[in-house]
Design a protein around this motif. Structure first.
Motif, PDB file in Angstrom:
ATOM      1  N   LEU A 251      36.244  18.390  28.030  1.00  0.00           N
ATOM      2  CA  LEU A 251      37.071  19.369  28.744  1.00  0.00           C
ATOM      3  C   LEU A 251      37.005  19.170  30.254  1.00  0.00           C
ATOM      4  O   LEU A 251      35.941  18.900  30.805  1.00  0.00           O
ATOM      5  N   GLY A 252      38.160  19.324  30.874  1.00  0.00           N
ATOM      6  CA  GLY A 252      38.221  19.172  32.328  1.00  0.00           C
ATOM      7  C   GLY A 252      39.659  19.270  32.769  1.00  0.00           C
ATOM      8  O   GLY A 252      40.550  19.570  31.964  1.00  0.00           O
ATOM      9  N   MET A 253      39.906  19.009  34.044  1.00  0.00           N
ATOM     10  CA  MET A 253      41.276  19.059  34.553  1.00  0.00           C
ATOM     11  C   MET A 253      41.936  17.698  34.322  1.00  0.00           C
ATOM     12  O   MET A 253      41.373  16.660  34.692  1.00  0.00           O
ATOM     13  N   ILE A 254      43.097  17.704  33.692  1.00  0.00           N
ATOM     14  CA  ILE A 254      43.822  16.445  33.447  1.00  0.00           C
ATOM     15  C   ILE A 254      45.275  16.619  33.918  1.00  0.00           C
ATOM     16  O   ILE A 254      45.782  17.741  33.951  1.00  0.00           O
ATOM     17  N   PRO A 255      45.964  15.513  34.247  1.00  0.00           N
ATOM     18  CA  PRO A 255      47.372  15.637  34.618  1.00  0.00           C
ATOM     19  C   PRO A 255      48.176  16.248  33.467  1.00  0.00           C
ATOM     20  O   PRO A 255      47.940  15.906  32.296  1.00  0.00           O
ATOM     21  N   TYR A 256      49.135  17.106  33.827  1.00  0.00           N
ATOM     22  CA  TYR A 256      49.957  17.725  32.775  1.00  0.00           C
ATOM     23  C   TYR A 256      50.582  16.654  31.879  1.00  0.00           C
ATOM     24  O   TYR A 256      50.634  16.811  30.658  1.00  0.00           O
ATOM     25  N   SER A 257      51.048  15.548  32.477  1.00  0.00           N
ATOM     26  CA  SER A 257      51.738  14.528  31.671  1.00  0.00           C
ATOM     27  C   SER A 257      50.806  13.823  30.682  1.00  0.00           C
ATOM     28  O   SER A 257      51.268  13.100  29.810  1.00  0.00           O
ATOM     29  N   GLU A 258      49.483  14.033  30.814  1.00  0.00           N
ATOM     30  CA  GLU A 258      48.546  13.450  29.830  1.00  0.00           C
ATOM     31  C   GLU A 258      48.217  14.406  28.692  1.00  0.00           C
ATOM     32  O   GLU A 258      47.639  14.025  27.683  1.00  0.00           O
ATOM     33  N   LEU A 259      48.555  15.690  28.892  1.00  0.00           N
ATOM     34  CA  LEU A 259      48.184  16.705  27.900  1.00  0.00           C
ATOM     35  C   LEU A 259      48.655  16.323  26.500  1.00  0.00           C
ATOM     36  O   LEU A 259      47.906  16.395  25.528  1.00  0.00           O
ATOM     37  N   ASN A 260      49.903  15.901  26.426  1.00  0.00           N
ATOM     38  CA  ASN A 260      50.470  15.597  25.111  1.00  0.00           C
ATOM     39  C   ASN A 260      50.179  14.170  24.650  1.00  0.00           C
ATOM     40  O   ASN A 260      50.838  13.651  23.748  1.00  0.00           O
ATOM     41  N   THR A 261      49.181  13.536  25.287  1.00  0.00           N
ATOM     42  CA  THR A 261      48.709  12.232  24.799  1.00  0.00           C
ATOM     43  C   THR A 261      47.340  12.378  24.113  1.00  0.00           C
ATOM     44  O   THR A 261      46.828  11.404  23.564  1.00  0.00           O
ATOM     45  N   LEU A 262      46.757  13.570  24.165  1.00  0.00           N
ATOM     46  CA  LEU A 262      45.371  13.707  23.687  1.00  0.00           C
ATOM     47  C   LEU A 262      45.224  13.361  22.203  1.00  0.00           C
ATOM     48  O   LEU A 262      44.190  12.872  21.775  1.00  0.00           O
TER      49      LEU A 262
END
Ligand SMILES: Cc1cc2nc3c(=O)[nH]c(=O)nc-3n(C[C@H](O)[C@H](O)[C@H](O)COP(=O)(O)OP(=O)(O)OC[C@H]3O[C@@H](n4cnc5c(N)ncnc54)[C@H](O)[C@@H]3O)c2cc1C
Length: 478
Positions: free
Chosen positions: A292-303
């Motif tokens: 858990l941490g801060m990630i770019p919004y555009s990476e959210l849906n790559t998890l």
């Protein structure tokens, strides 16, 4: 269905744009064009056409209907049931129509019918904007939107269709129409929840929202004995909802092959401190993995992308539950699932994904406002079966169907006293056609949908995904 002869194909070629592509079994690129996210979705098309513009789509629809050729439309190609494929017929493959344009002043995003959420997430993020898209970014905008669409931003902004402002559609007769609250309103209503039934959507226009570039998200993993505690914490999150927050609980196998584990994907649309506070009770369960941490919004849906890869045979069985999820029930589900996977190691990449989404915003929209029929507080999940041995298709699907039925039995028992007894519990995009747990996936919206279907597609040209049965009599002339 008519045979596709070369004379007909030659005539089609002269009518399409120069850069549109026609693929037949003997041409280079044909095999590649048949690939779908799941091998179970692959079918040997007679012809694949990759249009590059809206006029091409009109042309190919007219051509196919003139020759009585079966039509399938391919958006992102994620149907596990082959609804974007055709055995011997035509596939209108929208993969060359992926353009996305952002109007930053108006805060809207226009998306061509063959785009995936990756293009949308990245284009929006470049302008500090986002809309409600799918949680796996290689999924198609087309299929996901036309069936409703849940995403990490649903708590704040509702379903994907609740943010659809308009659509351009090529109808069964090849004509092009715009559908919106002021144009072809009945079609616009039907597109939002039953949208694969009326034509080829060549363009979507979505409302977008200011989105900070970083969000709090990542993955926690727990040993199986923590299952009940994890579910209790997630249940209490739903009981004290926060529109900026969501979670997914995934029963899966540890990557090192050491056995099952419980993964939770957490999301908070806010700061690190806010996210940590929101998931404090989960963190207190001392996860064995914490990214858990801060990630770019555009990476959210790559998890989820590392697990949700192309290849293998897959089956989606949508499940659902009325929160709070019963911990005894989920332990039984876990035991059954692990026993099944242990009985055949080919099933190791399988998983059960359970969503914990704040449904309040979604439920603010009246059920009659769109065709989407499962607008209620019921939470969704998917039993994802994944294997490689085609001879086991029937066996694994039958097992999954039985496992799925247990969810319905549990829900029925829980809902006995509920006010919402007649709601459709199953999310249409997680239900394989012909294999739904409910008799009428369109619920109370069916009768109106039948009228709209009879008007816009009286010959049932678009029939692959949860076809709306045409009314027996009284079809309107278009
Ligand atoms: C890995 C994965 C993750 C997912 N995550 C989510 C999620 O987060 N939220 C969610 O709500 N759902 C999710 N889904 C379910 C998803 O919404 C459906 O599988 C959806 O149908 C996929 O759309 P597609 O365009 O990729 O698939 P396709 O197989 O191309 O299309 C599915 C159906 O839609 C039709 N269609 C597609 N595009 C068009 C178009 N432009 N015009 C007309 N018809 C069209 C096709 O003909 C077909 O019948 C997920 C599915 C997968 C496999």
């Amino acid at each position: 269905m008519a045979a596709i002869d070369s004379f007909g194909i030659d005539r089609l070629r002269t009518r399409l744009s120069k850069s549109a592509v026609i693929l037949t079994p003997d041409t280079e690129g044909y095999q590649e064009s048949l690939v779908r996210w799941s091998d179970t979705g692959r079918k040997e098309a007679g012809i694949v056409v990759q249009p590059v513009g809206y006029e091409d789509v009109s042309t190919v629809v007219r051509w196919a209907t003139e020759h009585s050729i079966d039509i399938a439309v391919k958006g992102g190609g994620h149907s596990t049931a082959g609804t974007s494929s055709s055995e011997g017929g035509l596939v209108i493959d929208l993969s060359r129509m992926k353009h996305v344009s952002v109007d930053a002043a108006e805060k809207t995003i226009r998306v061509q019918g063959g785009a995936t959420w990756k293009e949308v997430d990245e284009a929006g993020a470049a302008h500090g904007l986002a809309t409600v898209g799918g949680t796996v970014n290689h999924t198609g905008v087309g299929g996901l939107t036309l069936g409703g669409g849940y995403g990490w931003l649903s708590g704040q902004y509702g379903l994907t269709i609740d943010n659809l402002l308009s659509a351009k559609v090529v109808l069964a007769d090849g004509s092009q129409v715009s559908a919106s609250p002021t144009q072809s309103q009945d079609l616009f209503w039907g597109l939002r929840g039953a949208g694969y039934n009326f034509g080829v959507v060549v363009e979507f226009k979505f409302q977008a929202y200011d989105q900070s570039p970083l969000v709090y998200s990542g993955v926690l993993a727990f040993p199986p004995e923590q299952l009940e505690k994890v579910v209790e914490v997630l249940n209490s999150g739903l009981a004290n909802p926060d529109a900026r927050s969501g979670a997914m609980c995934i029963i899966t196998q540890a990557p090192d092959g050491s056995g099952p584990m419980i993964v939770v994907i957490c999301f908070y649309n806010g700061t690190h401190e806010e996210g940590e506070a929101r998931f404090a009770d989960l963190l207190a369960l001392t996860p064995i993995l914490n990214t858990l941490g801060m990630i770019p919004y555009s990476e959210l849906n790559t998890l989820q992308n590392p697990q949700a890869t192309y290849g293998d045979r897959k089956s989606f069985k949508g499940v659902f539950y009325e929160p709070p999820l019963d911990t005894n029930f989920i332990r039984g589900v876990f035991d059954d699932f692990v026993a099944k996977v242990n009985s055949d190691k080919d099933l190791i990449p399988s998983a059960i994904i359970l969503e914990f989404i704040d449904m309040r915003k979604i439920c603010e929209v009246p059920l009659s406002q769109t065709a989407f029929a499962s607008r209620n507080m019921t939470q969704n999940g998917i039993l994802v079966m994944r294997w490689s041995d085609a001879s086991k298709d029937l066996d694994h699907r039958n097992w999954a169907r039985e496992a799925q039925k247990k969810w319905k039995t549990e829900l029925d028992a829980r809902k006995r006293n509920s006010l919402h007894k007649n709601d459709v519990p199953q999310y249409i995009n997680y239900a394989e056609p012909g294999d739904s747990l409910v008799d009428n996936i369109y619920g109370a919206n069916l009768a109106r949908l039948q009228e709209i279907k009879a008007y816009y597609d009286p010959r049932n040209i678009f029939h692959k995904m949860h076809p709306i049965p045409l009314p027996a009599t009284g079809t309107l002339e278009k």
